[in-house]
Design a protein around this motif. Structure first.
Motif, short mmCIF file in Angstrom:
data_model
loop_
_atom_site.label_atom_id
_atom_site.label_comp_id
_atom_site.label_asym_id
_atom_site.label_seq_id
_atom_site.Cartn_x
_atom_site.Cartn_y
_atom_site.Cartn_z
N SER A 16 6.45 1.77 -6.09
CA SER A 16 6.45 2.38 -7.42
C SER A 16 5.19 3.20 -7.59
CB SER A 16 6.54 1.30 -8.50
OG SER A 16 5.44 0.42 -8.42
N LEU A 17 5.18 4.01 -8.64
CA LEU A 17 4.04 4.87 -8.94
C LEU A 17 3.19 4.23 -10.03
CD1 LEU A 17 2.57 7.61 -8.75
CD2 LEU A 17 4.22 8.49 -10.41
N ALA A 18 1.88 4.20 -9.81
CA ALA A 18 0.97 3.61 -10.79
C ALA A 18 -0.22 4.55 -11.00
CB ALA A 18 0.48 2.25 -10.32
N PHE A 19 -0.77 4.52 -12.21
CA PHE A 19 -1.95 5.32 -12.55
C PHE A 19 -3.08 4.38 -12.96
CE2 PHE A 19 1.64 8.12 -13.25
CZ PHE A 19 1.22 9.32 -12.73
N LEU A 41 8.39 10.57 -0.77
CA LEU A 41 7.28 9.63 -0.97
C LEU A 41 7.60 8.53 -1.97
CD1 LEU A 41 4.34 12.21 -1.11
CD2 LEU A 41 5.01 10.80 0.84
N HIS A 42 8.74 8.62 -2.65
CA HIS A 42 9.04 7.68 -3.73
C HIS A 42 9.31 6.28 -3.24
CE1 HIS A 42 10.26 11.00 -6.85
NE2 HIS A 42 9.09 11.23 -6.26
N ARG A 43 9.58 6.11 -1.94
CA ARG A 43 9.88 4.78 -1.42
C ARG A 43 8.62 3.95 -1.15
NH1 ARG A 43 10.81 8.27 2.97
NH2 ARG A 43 9.74 7.74 4.92
N TYR A 44 7.46 4.56 -1.34
CA TYR A 44 6.20 3.88 -1.05
C TYR A 44 5.53 3.40 -2.34
CZ TYR A 44 6.52 6.10 3.53
OH TYR A 44 6.93 6.51 4.77
N GLY A 45 4.67 2.41 -2.20
CA GLY A 45 3.74 2.12 -3.26
C GLY A 45 2.76 3.28 -3.36
N PHE A 46 2.52 3.78 -4.55
CA PHE A 46 1.69 4.98 -4.72
C PHE A 46 0.84 4.82 -5.97
CE2 PHE A 46 0.35 9.23 -5.30
CZ PHE A 46 0.60 9.93 -4.14
N GLU A 47 -0.44 5.13 -5.83
CA GLU A 47 -1.37 4.99 -6.95
C GLU A 47 -2.19 6.27 -7.09
OE1 GLU A 47 -4.62 1.74 -8.66
OE2 GLU A 47 -4.15 1.81 -6.52
N VAL A 48 -2.36 6.71 -8.33
CA VAL A 48 -3.22 7.85 -8.65
C VAL A 48 -4.42 7.30 -9.41
CG1 VAL A 48 -3.40 10.10 -9.77
CG2 VAL A 48 -1.20 9.36 -8.81
N PHE A 70 -0.79 -1.75 13.65
CA PHE A 70 0.11 -1.44 14.76
C PHE A 70 1.57 -1.37 14.30
CE2 PHE A 70 -3.63 -3.41 16.67
CZ PHE A 70 -3.95 -2.47 17.62
N GLY A 71 1.77 -1.39 13.00
CA GLY A 71 3.11 -1.32 12.44
C GLY A 71 3.36 -0.02 11.71
N THR A 72 4.25 -0.07 10.72
CA THR A 72 4.64 1.16 10.02
C THR A 72 4.49 1.06 8.51
OG1 THR A 72 6.95 0.42 9.94
CG2 THR A 72 6.29 1.80 11.82
N LYS A 73 4.27 -0.15 7.98
CA LYS A 73 4.22 -0.32 6.54
C LYS A 73 2.94 0.27 5.97
CE LYS A 73 4.76 -3.84 2.95
NZ LYS A 73 4.92 -5.31 2.70
N ARG A 74 3.08 1.03 4.90
CA ARG A 74 1.91 1.62 4.26
C ARG A 74 2.23 2.00 2.82
NH1 ARG A 74 1.76 7.52 7.28
NH2 ARG A 74 1.35 6.16 9.05
N GLY A 75 1.20 2.28 2.07
CA GLY A 75 1.32 2.88 0.75
C GLY A 75 0.47 4.13 0.75
N TYR A 76 0.33 4.76 -0.42
CA TYR A 76 -0.50 5.95 -0.53
C TYR A 76 -1.31 5.91 -1.81
CZ TYR A 76 2.03 8.13 3.33
OH TYR A 76 2.55 8.40 4.56
N ARG A 77 -2.46 6.57 -1.76
CA ARG A 77 -3.31 6.67 -2.95
C ARG A 77 -3.89 8.08 -3.04
NH1 ARG A 77 -7.89 2.91 -2.46
NH2 ARG A 77 -9.29 4.64 -2.06
N LEU A 78 -3.92 8.60 -4.24
CA LEU A 78 -4.56 9.89 -4.50
C LEU A 78 -5.72 9.66 -5.44
CD1 LEU A 78 -4.70 12.97 -4.32
CD2 LEU A 78 -3.10 13.07 -6.25
#
Length: 203
Positions: A16-19, A41-48, A70-78
């Motif tokens: 989900s998207l969080a601010f 990108l909507h399938r990832y945890g995402f934080e601004v 060594f895996g594939t799981k990740r989130g993103y942050r801006l």
């Protein structure tokens, strides 16, 4: 370039998207307008997160669990700075809305580019980005190209013109933009046919 989280921290990340608390409303709304187009990108945890940044105005980074290097799981942050780098007192929130959207489109373009790399590959990405001017230039051009292919050519051009043609942006910062980023003319000529940006995982 990337952030590592512990298992406990990562367990809190949802798709989900969080601010961050107290983020400027104009920044939030401009980001949401761009975010709608980056459905990959909507399938990832995402934080601004809006906070003080020492060496940049915005910074896009993957958030990787220690156990997933060594895996594939990740989130993103801006991370979004309070002020534009090397501009004196110019607040990011005071940028024209079109410029904000162009800047966000570029940063999300980086995240689409990150999709081409495994978590381990992102470590090599970060090292190469830090030590190689040529590689940094390639990646910044690719982020612009992706943003344009996602439909933000007008905004990318507006952002470049704003940063390069206003005298309250320091010449040092403008020189960095000219050195590493796509030129205004390059953006005007960049294909915008909405070609799918498909990941090719680089280990």
């Amino acid at each position: 370039m990337f952030s590592l989280k512990s298992d406990n921290e990562n367990s809190k990340v949802k798709n989900s998207l969080a601010f961050s608390s107290g983020i400027n409303g104009k920044i939030k709304n401009a980001f949401l307008e761009v975010w709608q187009q980056y459905k990959t990108l909507h399938r990832y945890g995402f934080e601004v997160v809006q906070k003080r940044l020492a060496g940049s105005t915005m910074q896009a980074q993957p958030v990787i669990d220690f156990s997933q290097v060594f895996g594939t799981k990740r989130g993103y942050r801006l991370d979004v700075a309070e002020r534009v780098l090397d501009s004196g007192e110019l607040n990011v929130a005071d940028l024209p809305e079109e410029v904000l959207r162009g800047w966000f489109a570029h940063e999300l373009g980086h995240m689409i580019d990150y999709e081409n790399h495994s978590n381990l590959g992102m470590i090599a990405y970060g090292i190469r980005y830090s030590i190689s001017d040529q590689y940094k230039r390639e990646r910044e051009h690719e982020a612009d190209s992706i943003a344009i292919r996602y439909g933000f050519k007008k905004e990318i051009i507006a952002t470049k013109k704003y940063l390069l043609e206003n005298d309250f942006i320091s010449p040092k910062y403008q020189d960095q933009i000219k050195k590493f980023y796509m030129s205004i003319r390059g953006a005007e000529l960049c294909p915008d046919d909405r070609t799918p940006v498909l990941p090719k995982i680089d280990l």
